[in-house]
Design an enzyme around this catalytic site. Structure first.
Site, short mmCIF file in Angstrom:
data_model
loop_
_atom_site.label_atom_id
_atom_site.label_comp_id
_atom_site.label_asym_id
_atom_site.label_seq_id
_atom_site.Cartn_x
_atom_site.Cartn_y
_atom_site.Cartn_z
N ASP A 74 0.89 -1.17 0.00
CA ASP A 74 -0.16 0.09 0.08
C ASP A 74 0.91 1.19 -0.11
O ASP A 74 1.90 1.19 0.39
CB ASP A 74 -0.67 0.06 1.33
CG ASP A 74 -1.71 -1.09 1.41
OD1 ASP A 74 -2.12 -1.55 0.35
OD2 ASP A 74 -1.93 -1.80 2.52
N ASP A 80 0.80 8.10 8.23
CA ASP A 80 0.83 6.61 8.53
C ASP A 80 2.17 6.50 9.39
O ASP A 80 2.18 5.97 10.43
CB ASP A 80 0.86 5.67 7.51
CG ASP A 80 -0.19 5.78 6.60
OD1 ASP A 80 -0.70 6.66 6.26
OD2 ASP A 80 -0.37 4.59 6.09
N GLU A 103 1.80 -2.89 11.30
CA GLU A 103 1.51 -3.31 9.81
C GLU A 103 2.49 -2.79 8.95
O GLU A 103 2.67 -2.95 7.94
CB GLU A 103 0.01 -2.88 9.63
CG GLU A 103 -0.48 -3.37 8.53
CD GLU A 103 -1.37 -2.67 7.60
OE1 GLU A 103 -2.31 -2.13 8.25
OE2 GLU A 103 -0.90 -2.16 6.66
N GLU A 104 3.01 -1.62 9.46
CA GLU A 104 3.94 -0.82 8.54
C GLU A 104 5.25 -1.37 8.40
O GLU A 104 6.37 -1.00 7.58
CB GLU A 104 4.02 0.67 9.09
CG GLU A 104 2.64 1.52 8.88
CD GLU A 104 2.26 1.53 7.62
OE1 GLU A 104 3.12 1.76 6.61
OE2 GLU A 104 1.08 2.08 7.38
N ASP A 125 -1.97 -1.67 13.98
CA ASP A 125 -2.12 -1.21 12.70
C ASP A 125 -2.16 0.36 12.80
O ASP A 125 -3.37 0.84 13.31
CB ASP A 125 -3.05 -1.65 11.99
CG ASP A 125 -3.70 -1.08 10.50
OD1 ASP A 125 -3.01 -0.09 10.15
OD2 ASP A 125 -4.47 -1.36 9.91
N LEU A 127 -2.64 3.32 11.42
CA LEU A 127 -3.71 4.23 10.80
C LEU A 127 -4.19 3.51 9.64
O LEU A 127 -4.22 3.52 8.41
CB LEU A 127 -2.83 5.38 10.11
CG LEU A 127 -3.70 6.72 10.25
CD1 LEU A 127 -4.33 6.91 11.75
CD2 LEU A 127 -2.87 7.87 9.96
N ASP A 128 -5.41 2.72 10.12
CA ASP A 128 -6.25 1.81 9.16
C ASP A 128 -7.17 2.90 8.44
O ASP A 128 -7.71 3.78 9.11
CB ASP A 128 -7.15 1.09 9.87
CG ASP A 128 -7.70 0.08 9.14
OD1 ASP A 128 -7.38 -0.75 8.36
OD2 ASP A 128 -9.06 0.55 9.17
N GLU A 289 -5.54 -6.61 11.86
CA GLU A 289 -6.98 -6.11 11.56
C GLU A 289 -8.09 -7.39 11.99
O GLU A 289 -8.76 -6.99 12.80
CB GLU A 289 -7.17 -5.73 9.89
CG GLU A 289 -6.20 -4.67 9.76
CD GLU A 289 -6.30 -4.30 8.03
OE1 GLU A 289 -6.28 -5.17 7.41
OE2 GLU A 289 -6.39 -3.17 7.93
P1 FDP Z 1 -6.68 1.28 3.54
O1 FDP Z 1 -5.84 0.52 2.56
O2 FDP Z 1 -6.87 2.56 3.11
O3 FDP Z 1 -5.60 1.36 4.90
O4 FDP Z 1 -6.91 -2.79 5.11
C1 FDP Z 1 -6.58 -1.30 4.66
C2 FDP Z 1 -7.99 -0.79 4.25
O5 FDP Z 1 -7.67 0.42 3.81
C3 FDP Z 1 -9.19 -0.96 5.14
O6 FDP Z 1 -9.14 -0.19 6.09
C4 FDP Z 1 -10.22 -0.77 4.30
O7 FDP Z 1 -11.57 -1.43 4.72
C5 FDP Z 1 -9.80 -1.70 3.00
O8 FDP Z 1 -8.27 -1.49 2.88
C6 FDP Z 1 -10.22 -0.97 1.68
O9 FDP Z 1 -10.01 -1.86 0.65
P2 FDP Z 1 -10.43 -1.47 -0.68
O10 FDP Z 1 -10.19 -0.28 -1.21
O11 FDP Z 1 -10.22 -2.80 -1.62
O12 FDP Z 1 -12.12 -1.53 -0.48
#
Ligand code: FDP
Length: 344
Positions: A74, A80, A103-104, A125, A127-128, A289
């Site tokens: 990502d 983050d 997670e980072e 994690d 900053l989810d 998560e």
């Molecule tokens: P993000 O990459 O923005 O940190 O697992 C990370 C996550 O967000 C979740 O918080 C979020 O529900 C999901 O990814 C979103 O994924 P999509 O863009 O595939 O829906």
């Protein structure tokens, strides 16, 4: 003349701060050393420091991407990194932890040698939902605490790779229209809202219970073409009209897991991120998560699985492994599993 209304009403409810709640919880255990309270207290401090930066995000030039990606591929944004460092620095010196994992970071985060090693392990994690930062949408920090399994010294991968049912605490901090700290130590789920005027988290959601069944589904349905046909049938079923059964369901998808699960916890329904033809294990990380959120949702009376196996029973094999997630109201998750098993 009618009696004059008092300009102020005095609440008879006692104020319960997060700190007091944690200490009262720990006092139920006669052998408690205060270590655990210290750990959660440091976590709440980290949360406030991150919140301070999050609220400044539009004001200072902190938004924007750095030129690297994290171990999960990502994009990493500056907030983050700030959250990641802040949590580490708030937690590294208290003597509560023997090792951390974020997670980072690809590898374990070791406690600096000049600080004492403790008996707990923290996974987080920082900053989810960070894909939402620029749009001012709710994001959050998720954390998970285990007791170490090695005897002493610096923590190892063995301490970290434990199944979710061994968690001793889990929680998340929501950075939304207000800041909330939601946590469980295995005695229900409790939510605290920050009163920014006094800088304290106050109990606002005591003993949260998720409805047995809801009327909302939450998923990135843009991926439906890549899903298993049984999954596609499930989503068609959710959208069918059947008043007696409360269908069609409403669709709500924020795209911040922590925010989508928080809404599911309060209103009921189901959140799912299935595996698909492109990503057979889905997108979400088991250790950072799925496990903490599963512990919280189960403690609130809900259910979580990878479609077949209870999330908390899955044996982790690596720090950053991904896993499909079906989480929410007990009946809703069961229905999804039945579709996946071809029973409906
Ligand atoms: P993000 O990459 O923005 O940190 O697992 C990370 C996550 O967000 C979740 O918080 C979020 O529900 C999901 O990814 C979103 O994924 P999509 O863009 O595939 O829906």
């Amino acid at each position: 003349m009618p009696p004059m209304e008092s300009p102020r009403t005095v609440s008879v409810q006692k104020f319960m701060t997060l700190e007091r709640h944690i200490i009262e919880g720990e006092s139920r255990h006669p052998d408690a050393t205060g270590d655990f309270s210290g750990l959660l207290h440091s976590m709440s401090l980290a949360a406030k420091l991150v919140w301070r930066e999050v609220t400044k995000a539009g004001l200072v030039n902190i938004l924007g991407k750095t030129d690297r990606t994290n171990t999960s591929g990502d994009e990493v944004k500056k907030l983050d990194e700030f959250a990641d460092e802040t949590v580490f620095r708030a937690m590294d010196h208290g003597g509560h932890l023997c090792v951390m994992a974020s997670e980072e970071h690809e590898d374990l985060l070791h406690i600096p040698a000049n600080y004492p090693a403790g008996k707990y392990v923290l996974l987080y994690d920082p900053l989810d939902g960070s894909g939402n930062i620029d749009a001012n949408v709710t994001i959050g920090t998720i954390f998970s605490v285990y007791r170490r399994v090695t005897a002493a010294g610096p923590g190892t991968i063995q301490d970290v790779l434990q199944p979710g049912f061994r968690q001793v605490a889990a929680g998340y901090i929501l950075f939304g229209s207000s800041m909330m700290f939601v946590y469980t130590t295995g005695h229900g789920v409790h939510g605290f809202t920050l009163d920014p005027t006094v800088g304290e988290f106050l109990l606002s959601h005591e003993n949260i219970r998720i409805p047995k069944r809801g009327h909302i589904y939450s998923t990135n349905e843009g991926n439906v073409g890549r899903w298993d046909p049984r999954m596609q049938a499930y989503v068609r079923w959710l959208k069918e009209e059947d008043k007696a059964d409360g269908r069609p369901y409403s669709l709500r998808y924020i795209g911040s897991l922590v925010a989508d699960v928080h809404r599911t916890l309060l209103y009921g329904g189901v959140y799912f991120y299935p595996g698909d033809t492109k990503n057979p294990d889905g997108k979400l990380r088991l250790m950072y998560e799925n496990n903490p959120l599963a512990f919280i949702v189960e403690q609130a009376g809900g259910k979580s699985s990878n479609g077949v196996i209870r999330t908390l029973d899955l044996m982790p094999t690596s720090l950053h492994q991904r896993m499909p997630l079906y989480i929410g109201s007990e009946e809703d998750v069961t229905i999804a599993e039945e579709f996946l098993a071809g029973k409906r």
